[in-house]
Scaffold this motif. Structure first.
Motif, PDB file in Angstrom:
ATOM      1  N   ILE A   1      27.494  41.332  35.960  1.00  0.00           N
ATOM      2  CA  ILE A   1      28.756  42.063  36.081  1.00  0.00           C
ATOM      3  C   ILE A   1      29.891  41.058  35.974  1.00  0.00           C
ATOM      4  O   ILE A   1      30.002  40.136  36.783  1.00  0.00           O
ATOM      5  CB  ILE A   1      28.837  42.837  37.410  1.00  0.00           C
ATOM      6  CG1 ILE A   1      27.650  43.790  37.544  1.00  0.00           C
ATOM      7  CG2 ILE A   1      30.167  43.586  37.502  1.00  0.00           C
ATOM      8  CD1 ILE A   1      27.547  44.469  38.887  1.00  0.00           C
ATOM      9  N   GLU A   2      30.710  41.235  34.951  1.00  0.00           N
ATOM     10  CA  GLU A   2      31.858  40.359  34.744  1.00  0.00           C
ATOM     11  C   GLU A   2      32.928  40.620  35.798  1.00  0.00           C
ATOM     12  O   GLU A   2      32.918  41.655  36.462  1.00  0.00           O
ATOM     13  CB  GLU A   2      32.451  40.593  33.359  1.00  0.00           C
ATOM     14  CG  GLU A   2      31.526  40.257  32.214  1.00  0.00           C
ATOM     15  CD  GLU A   2      32.213  40.490  30.898  1.00  0.00           C
ATOM     16  OE1 GLU A   2      33.104  39.698  30.542  1.00  0.00           O
ATOM     17  OE2 GLU A   2      31.866  41.485  30.230  1.00  0.00           O
ATOM     18  N   SER A   3      33.883  39.710  35.897  1.00  0.00           N
ATOM     19  CA  SER A   3      34.930  39.838  36.908  1.00  0.00           C
ATOM     20  C   SER A   3      35.796  41.072  36.711  1.00  0.00           C
ATOM     21  O   SER A   3      36.384  41.572  37.659  1.00  0.00           O
ATOM     22  CB  SER A   3      35.798  38.582  36.938  1.00  0.00           C
ATOM     23  OG  SER A   3      36.393  38.369  35.677  1.00  0.00           O
ATOM     24  N   ASP A   4      35.848  41.611  35.491  1.00  0.00           N
ATOM     25  CA  ASP A   4      36.631  42.830  35.262  1.00  0.00           C
ATOM     26  C   ASP A   4      35.821  44.099  35.524  1.00  0.00           C
ATOM     27  O   ASP A   4      36.298  45.202  35.321  1.00  0.00           O
ATOM     28  CB  ASP A   4      37.201  42.858  33.843  1.00  0.00           C
ATOM     29  CG  ASP A   4      36.134  42.999  32.764  1.00  0.00           C
ATOM     30  OD1 ASP A   4      34.923  43.065  33.089  1.00  0.00           O
ATOM     31  OD2 ASP A   4      36.509  43.030  31.582  1.00  0.00           O
TER      32      ASP A   4
ATOM     33  N   ARG B   1      27.057  38.332  39.559  1.00  0.00           N
ATOM     34  CA  ARG B   1      28.380  38.974  39.561  1.00  0.00           C
ATOM     35  C   ARG B   1      29.448  37.902  39.672  1.00  0.00           C
ATOM     36  O   ARG B   1      29.338  36.989  40.481  1.00  0.00           O
ATOM     37  CB  ARG B   1      28.508  39.952  40.715  1.00  0.00           C
ATOM     38  CG  ARG B   1      29.844  40.655  40.675  1.00  0.00           C
ATOM     39  CD  ARG B   1      29.853  41.924  41.441  1.00  0.00           C
ATOM     40  NE  ARG B   1      31.063  42.640  41.069  1.00  0.00           N
ATOM     41  CZ  ARG B   1      31.195  43.921  41.149  1.00  0.00           C
ATOM     42  NH1 ARG B   1      30.205  44.665  41.553  1.00  0.00           N
ATOM     43  NH2 ARG B   1      32.326  44.499  40.827  1.00  0.00           N
ATOM     44  N   GLU B   2      30.482  38.047  38.844  1.00  0.00           N
ATOM     45  CA  GLU B   2      31.591  37.105  38.843  1.00  0.00           C
ATOM     46  C   GLU B   2      32.829  37.727  39.465  1.00  0.00           C
ATOM     47  O   GLU B   2      33.093  38.916  39.266  1.00  0.00           O
ATOM     48  CB  GLU B   2      31.929  36.681  37.413  1.00  0.00           C
ATOM     49  CG  GLU B   2      30.812  35.945  36.723  1.00  0.00           C
ATOM     50  CD  GLU B   2      31.149  35.600  35.285  1.00  0.00           C
ATOM     51  OE1 GLU B   2      32.123  36.164  34.737  1.00  0.00           O
ATOM     52  OE2 GLU B   2      30.428  34.779  34.719  1.00  0.00           O
ATOM     53  N   TYR B   3      33.569  36.912  40.196  1.00  0.00           N
ATOM     54  CA  TYR B   3      34.834  37.329  40.801  1.00  0.00           C
ATOM     55  C   TYR B   3      35.898  36.301  40.440  1.00  0.00           C
ATOM     56  O   TYR B   3      35.669  35.103  40.596  1.00  0.00           O
ATOM     57  CB  TYR B   3      34.727  37.381  42.331  1.00  0.00           C
ATOM     58  CG  TYR B   3      33.724  38.384  42.836  1.00  0.00           C
ATOM     59  CD1 TYR B   3      34.099  39.694  43.097  1.00  0.00           C
ATOM     60  CD2 TYR B   3      32.395  38.013  43.069  1.00  0.00           C
ATOM     61  CE1 TYR B   3      33.169  40.617  43.576  1.00  0.00           C
ATOM     62  CE2 TYR B   3      31.476  38.935  43.548  1.00  0.00           C
ATOM     63  CZ  TYR B   3      31.869  40.220  43.793  1.00  0.00           C
ATOM     64  OH  TYR B   3      30.954  41.137  44.259  1.00  0.00           O
ATOM     65  N   VAL B   4      37.038  36.746  39.956  1.00  0.00           N
ATOM     66  CA  VAL B   4      38.172  35.850  39.739  1.00  0.00           C
ATOM     67  C   VAL B   4      38.955  35.855  41.031  1.00  0.00           C
ATOM     68  O   VAL B   4      39.305  36.910  41.564  1.00  0.00           O
ATOM     69  CB  VAL B   4      39.036  36.327  38.559  1.00  0.00           C
ATOM     70  CG1 VAL B   4      40.314  35.488  38.472  1.00  0.00           C
ATOM     71  CG2 VAL B   4      38.262  36.241  37.268  1.00  0.00           C
ATOM     72  N   THR B   5      39.243  34.641  41.532  1.00  0.00           N
ATOM     73  CA  THR B   5      39.938  34.559  42.818  1.00  0.00           C
ATOM     74  C   THR B   5      41.428  34.281  42.648  1.00  0.00           C
ATOM     75  O   THR B   5      42.240  34.878  43.320  1.00  0.00           O
ATOM     76  CB  THR B   5      39.309  33.464  43.710  1.00  0.00           C
ATOM     77  OG1 THR B   5      39.312  32.215  43.015  1.00  0.00           O
ATOM     78  CG2 THR B   5      37.895  33.849  44.092  1.00  0.00           C
TER      79      THR B   5
END
Length: 122
Positions: free
Chosen positions: A50-53, A113-117
């Motif tokens: 799962i991408e950050s978007d 899963r990626e999260y942009v902080t």
């Protein structure tokens, strides 16, 4: 008189004895080189990414299609850690900072899963 309760203990479902933070480093290194076969070898056949978007990709075929369009080459892992159930990496990429959380399964990544902080100031 109150009785003392035993302290809570975390119970993990996976308990994969083999994960290391190196698995995330291998995933990122493959993406930086645009080496799709190398990336795929780090993922389970039914892996969910799962991408950050919020965009999700599941399974080798779908993930491979996504990787062919992705041009990540400036991705740097700043810190990484591993437990029997989680792989965590803090990273910088394309002017962004973020975190990746992955769940290993049988020595490969089964969920990522990626999260942009924040936006990077560099």
């Amino acid at each position: 008189m109150r009785t003392r309760r035993a302290p809570l203990r975390w119970t993990f479902v996976n308990q994969d004895p083999t994960p290391t933070a190196d698995l995330l480093h291998e995933f990122v290194a493959g993406r930086r080189r645009h080496d799709i076969p190398a990336v795929i070898t780090t993922l389970s056949e039914d892996c969910l990414v799962i991408e950050s978007d919020g965009t999700a990709h599941q399974g080798h075929d779908e993930i491979e299609r996504w990787l062919r369009q992705d041009r990540t080459d400036d991705w740097v892992i700043v810190t990484a850690a591993a437990t029997p159930d989680l792989l965590i990496a803090e990273w910088r990429r394309g002017g962004q900072e973020g975190v990746t959380i992955a769940r290993p399964r049988a020595g490969v990544i089964g969920y990522l899963r990626e999260y942009v902080t924040t936006a990077s100031e560099n």
